[in-house]
Scaffold this active site. Structure first.
Site, mmCIF file in Angstrom:
data_model
loop_
_atom_site.group_PDB
_atom_site.id
_atom_site.type_symbol
_atom_site.label_atom_id
_atom_site.label_comp_id
_atom_site.label_asym_id
_atom_site.label_seq_id
_atom_site.Cartn_x
_atom_site.Cartn_y
_atom_site.Cartn_z
ATOM 1 N N ASN A 12 0.776 -1.091 0.057
ATOM 2 C CA ASN A 12 0.264 -0.036 0.125
ATOM 3 C C ASN A 12 1.327 1.122 -0.095
ATOM 4 O O ASN A 12 1.161 1.994 1.146
ATOM 5 C CB ASN A 12 -0.483 -0.170 1.103
ATOM 6 C CG ASN A 12 -2.025 1.335 1.826
ATOM 7 O OD1 ASN A 12 -1.484 2.002 0.996
ATOM 8 N ND2 ASN A 12 -2.557 1.313 2.705
ATOM 9 N N TRP A 13 0.628 1.888 -1.623
ATOM 10 C CA TRP A 13 1.931 2.903 -1.458
ATOM 11 C C TRP A 13 1.557 4.068 -0.662
ATOM 12 O O TRP A 13 2.161 5.111 -0.731
ATOM 13 C CB TRP A 13 2.370 2.979 -3.410
ATOM 14 C CG TRP A 13 2.386 1.914 -3.541
ATOM 15 C CD1 TRP A 13 3.011 1.334 -2.966
ATOM 16 C CD2 TRP A 13 3.351 2.030 -4.642
ATOM 17 N NE1 TRP A 13 4.254 -0.008 -3.903
ATOM 18 C CE2 TRP A 13 4.419 0.459 -4.714
ATOM 19 C CE3 TRP A 13 3.129 2.829 -6.043
ATOM 20 C CZ2 TRP A 13 4.736 0.325 -6.109
ATOM 21 C CZ3 TRP A 13 4.466 2.757 -6.768
ATOM 22 C CH2 TRP A 13 4.759 1.178 -7.153
ATOM 23 N N LYS A 14 0.451 4.336 -0.437
ATOM 24 C CA LYS A 14 -0.604 5.232 0.152
ATOM 25 C C LYS A 14 -0.575 6.842 -0.830
ATOM 26 O O LYS A 14 -0.302 6.497 -1.860
ATOM 27 C CB LYS A 14 0.049 5.238 1.624
ATOM 28 C CG LYS A 14 -0.247 4.385 2.125
ATOM 29 C CD LYS A 14 0.083 4.066 4.232
ATOM 30 C CE LYS A 14 -0.331 2.774 4.582
ATOM 31 N NZ LYS A 14 -0.063 3.100 6.032
ATOM 32 N N HIS A 96 -9.401 0.696 4.920
ATOM 33 C CA HIS A 96 -8.247 1.250 5.843
ATOM 34 C C HIS A 96 -8.850 2.161 6.635
ATOM 35 O O HIS A 96 -9.291 3.574 6.779
ATOM 36 C CB HIS A 96 -7.236 1.876 5.085
ATOM 37 C CG HIS A 96 -5.485 1.827 5.455
ATOM 38 N ND1 HIS A 96 -5.284 2.622 6.117
ATOM 39 C CD2 HIS A 96 -4.604 1.012 4.847
ATOM 40 C CE1 HIS A 96 -4.010 2.064 6.834
ATOM 41 N NE2 HIS A 96 -3.565 1.300 5.875
ATOM 42 N N GLU A 98 -6.514 4.566 8.470
ATOM 43 C CA GLU A 98 -6.512 5.726 7.747
ATOM 44 C C GLU A 98 -7.795 6.946 7.009
ATOM 45 O O GLU A 98 -7.762 7.836 7.140
ATOM 46 C CB GLU A 98 -4.901 6.306 6.714
ATOM 47 C CG GLU A 98 -3.972 5.409 7.376
ATOM 48 C CD GLU A 98 -3.051 5.040 6.835
ATOM 49 O OE1 GLU A 98 -2.927 5.195 5.552
ATOM 50 O OE2 GLU A 98 -1.871 5.092 7.522
ATOM 51 N N GLU A 166 -5.007 -4.727 10.465
ATOM 52 C CA GLU A 166 -3.853 -3.744 10.613
ATOM 53 C C GLU A 166 -4.173 -3.228 11.827
ATOM 54 O O GLU A 166 -5.258 -2.340 11.958
ATOM 55 C CB GLU A 166 -4.384 -2.670 9.661
ATOM 56 C CG GLU A 166 -3.771 -3.663 7.815
ATOM 57 C CD GLU A 166 -3.331 -2.796 7.206
ATOM 58 O OE1 GLU A 166 -1.870 -2.611 6.608
ATOM 59 O OE2 GLU A 166 -4.097 -1.594 6.768
ATOM 60 N N GLY A 172 3.072 1.982 10.834
ATOM 61 C CA GLY A 172 3.756 3.203 10.696
ATOM 62 C C GLY A 172 4.684 3.740 12.460
ATOM 63 O O GLY A 172 5.156 4.716 12.225
ATOM 64 N N SER A 211 3.969 -1.897 10.524
ATOM 65 C CA SER A 211 5.419 -2.184 10.924
ATOM 66 C C SER A 211 5.407 -3.325 10.436
ATOM 67 O O SER A 211 6.623 -4.506 10.468
ATOM 68 C CB SER A 211 5.263 -1.533 12.753
ATOM 69 O OG SER A 211 5.031 -0.622 12.527
ATOM 70 N N GLY A 232 2.616 -0.517 4.342
ATOM 71 C CA GLY A 232 3.492 0.265 4.222
ATOM 72 C C GLY A 232 4.372 0.344 4.200
ATOM 73 O O GLY A 232 5.281 0.957 2.596
ATOM 74 N N GLY A 233 5.157 1.252 4.553
ATOM 75 C CA GLY A 233 6.777 1.707 4.463
ATOM 76 C C GLY A 233 7.661 0.841 4.046
ATOM 77 O O GLY A 233 8.056 1.320 2.716
HETATM 78 P P1 13P Z 1 3.455 -0.117 7.617
HETATM 79 O O1 13P Z 1 3.718 -1.301 6.999
HETATM 80 O O2 13P Z 1 4.055 1.722 7.442
HETATM 81 O O3 13P Z 1 3.290 0.121 9.088
HETATM 82 O O4 13P Z 1 1.968 0.471 7.278
HETATM 83 C C1 13P Z 1 1.203 -0.644 7.742
HETATM 84 C C2 13P Z 1 -0.270 -0.206 6.186
HETATM 85 O O5 13P Z 1 -1.199 0.758 6.958
HETATM 86 C C3 13P Z 1 -0.507 -0.916 4.814
HETATM 87 O O6 13P Z 1 -1.759 -0.961 4.922
#
Ligand code: 13P
Length: 249
Positions: A12-14, A96, A98, A166, A172, A211, A232-233
Site C-alpha cells: 500500500n503505497w499510500k 483502511h 486512515e 491492521e 507506521g 510495521s 506500507g512503509g
Molecule cells: P506500515 O507498514 O507503514 O506500518 O503501514 C501498514 C499499512 O497501513 C498498510 O496498509
C-alpha cells in the site's frame, strides 16, 4: 499460513512518491521473483496507469487504495470501481484505518464500497483493526468482529475477498502486537469468516499489516491464519518488499 492458500504480499503505497519514483518502484518489484506468493502493488490514483504499464508482462497485480460506492455520477474528486477495473486493477483496498479516520468511513460505507467493487469484478481487500485504547481495554477481538460483520457484503467469499488485520497503533509506528496476539486475532477472524460464509471462509486470505518489515516478516507470516501481508512503509523499497515476499514463500 493456511495450508493450500497462496499467500498475498500487498504494498500500500499510500500518498507517496513522484511519477518517476512510482514507475521505478514498479519496475523493481516486477523484476523480482517470488513465484510461491502473489504480489500486489497499490499506488495512488494518478500513478495507476503508468504503474500498470511498468508492470506489463509481469505477474505482479495492480490495486487501488479506495473506490466510491457508486458506479458513476456526480461525485467530484471520487473514483468509481468500474474505472479501476477498466485500467487493469484487480484489487481495491477498502476501509483502511486512515480512510476510516480521515474521511469518517463507517462500516456501512466500507460495505457499500465493497459491493461496488464486487460489481466491477474487483477483489476487495477490507481492512479492520482496533485502536490502542481498544486493545488495552481488552476489546480488540470484539471490535474487529464488529467491523467484519458491518463491512463484508454478501458475495465477498465467492469473489475471493481478502481481509487485512491492521491494528491502528501498529501502523507506521515500528510496533507490532505479540505473535500470540496476532495469532489469536487471525484465528478469531477465521472463525468469523467461517461463521458468515461457511466452508468458503476457511480459505479466504487474512493479511497482517502494521510495521511489517524484512526483519519480522518471517516470524509473523509463519503464524497460523496469516496468509500474507499488507505493507506500507517497507513497500516503498522494492528490495524490502521482495524480502518480505521471500519470507512468505
Ligand atoms: P506500515 O507498514 O507503514 O506500518 O503501514 C501498514 C499499512 O497501513 C498498510 O496498509
Amino acid at each position: 499460513m493456511t495450508p493450500g492458500v497462496r499467500p498475498l504480499i500487498a504494498g500500500n503505497w499510500k500518498m507517496n512518491g513522484t511519477l518517476a519514483e512510482a514507475t521505478a518502484l514498479a519496475r523493481g518489484v516486477a523484476a523480482g521473483s517470488a513465484p510461491a506468493v502473489e504480489l500486489l502493488v497499490c499506488p495512488p490514483f494518478p500513478h495507476l496507469v503508468p504503474v500498470a504499464a511498468a508492470l506489463a508482462g509481469s505477474a505482479v497485480a495492480l490495486g487501488a487504495q479506495d473506490c466510491h460506492a457508486a458506479a458513476k455520477g456526480a461525485h467530484t474528486g471520487d473514483v468509481a470501481a468500474p474505472m479501476l477495473a477498466d485500467l487493469g486493477a484487480r484489487y481495491v483496498i477498502l476501509g483502511h484505518s486512515e480512510r476510516r479516520a480521515d474521511h469518517g468511513e463507517s462500516d456501512a460505507v466500507v460495505r457499500a464500497k465493497a459491493v461496488a467493487a464486487l460489481a466491477a469484478a474487483l477483489v476487495p481487500v477490507v481492512c479492520v483493526g482496533e485502536s490502542e485504547a481498544q486493545r488495552l481495554s481488552g476489546e480488540a477481538e470484539t471490535v474487529v468482529a464488529g467491523q467484519l460483520a458491518g463491512s463484508l457484503p454478501e458475495g465477498f467469499a465467492a469473489a475471493g475477498g481478502v481481509v487485512a488485520y491492521e491494528p491502528v497503533w501498529a501502523i507506521g509506528t515500528g510496533r507490532t502486537p505479540t505473535e500470540a496476539d496476532i495469532a489469536a486475532m487471525h484465528a478469531r477472524i477465521r472463525a468469523e469468516l467461517e461463521a458468515t460464509f461457511g466452508p468458503a471462509g476457511a480459505t479466504l486470505r487474512i493479511l497482517y499489516g502494521g510495521s511489517l518489515k524484512p526483519s519480522n516478516a518471517e516470524a509473523i507470516l509463519a503464524l497460523p491464519h496469516v496468509d500474507g501481508g499488507l505493507i506500507g512503509g517497507a513497500s516503498l523499497k522494492a528490495e524490502d518488499f521482495l524480502a518480505i515476499a521471500a519470507a512468505a514463500g
